[in-house]
Design a protein around this motif. Structure first.
Motif: not given
Length: 114
Positions: A16-22, A24-28, A110-114
């Motif tokens: 879920q966290t990985l999907a949320l990052l993606v 939001k346009g983030v490629t971790p 995790v969005l708090e640190i982006l």
């Protein structure tokens, strides 16, 4: 911005966290930490970035935690060593970005640190 996720694909919160990052346009950078365990130095650095004691980033419900008697261990170095030797003990997922870290429980945190 460089973003890294300590990821376990079998964990729903990690997925879920990985999907949320993606979303939001983030490629971790994805680190499957069970296959490529972080070193003691990396674990110590992650704990510092999280702002927590090593025990606070451990999965206390894991069988190995109980088998090793880690509940009674008061030595941070020993706890860090246990996580390096048994990465299943590391809470997941952990996202690292902007010199900070956050455990993705709940994933939105995790969005708090982006």
């Amino acid at each position: 911005m460089s973003v890294k996720i300590l990821h376990n694909p079998r964990c729903s919160k990690s997925r879920q966290t990985l999907a949320l990052l993606v979303e939001k346009g983030v490629t971790p950078e994805i680190v499957e930490y069970l296959k490529a365990a972080p070193s003691m130095a990396e674990i110590k650095d992650i704990a510092a970035k999280l702002g927590v004691a090593p025990r606070e980033m451990m999965r206390k419900g894991e069988a190995v935690y109980k088998e090793m008697g880690l509940k009674d261990v008061d030595d941070d170095q020993a706890l860090i060593q246990a996580m390096a030797d048994n990465p299943i003990l590391i809470e997941r997922p952990i996202v690292l970005a902007n010199g900070k870290a956050k455990i993705g429980r709940p994933p939105e945190s995790v969005l708090e640190i982006l």
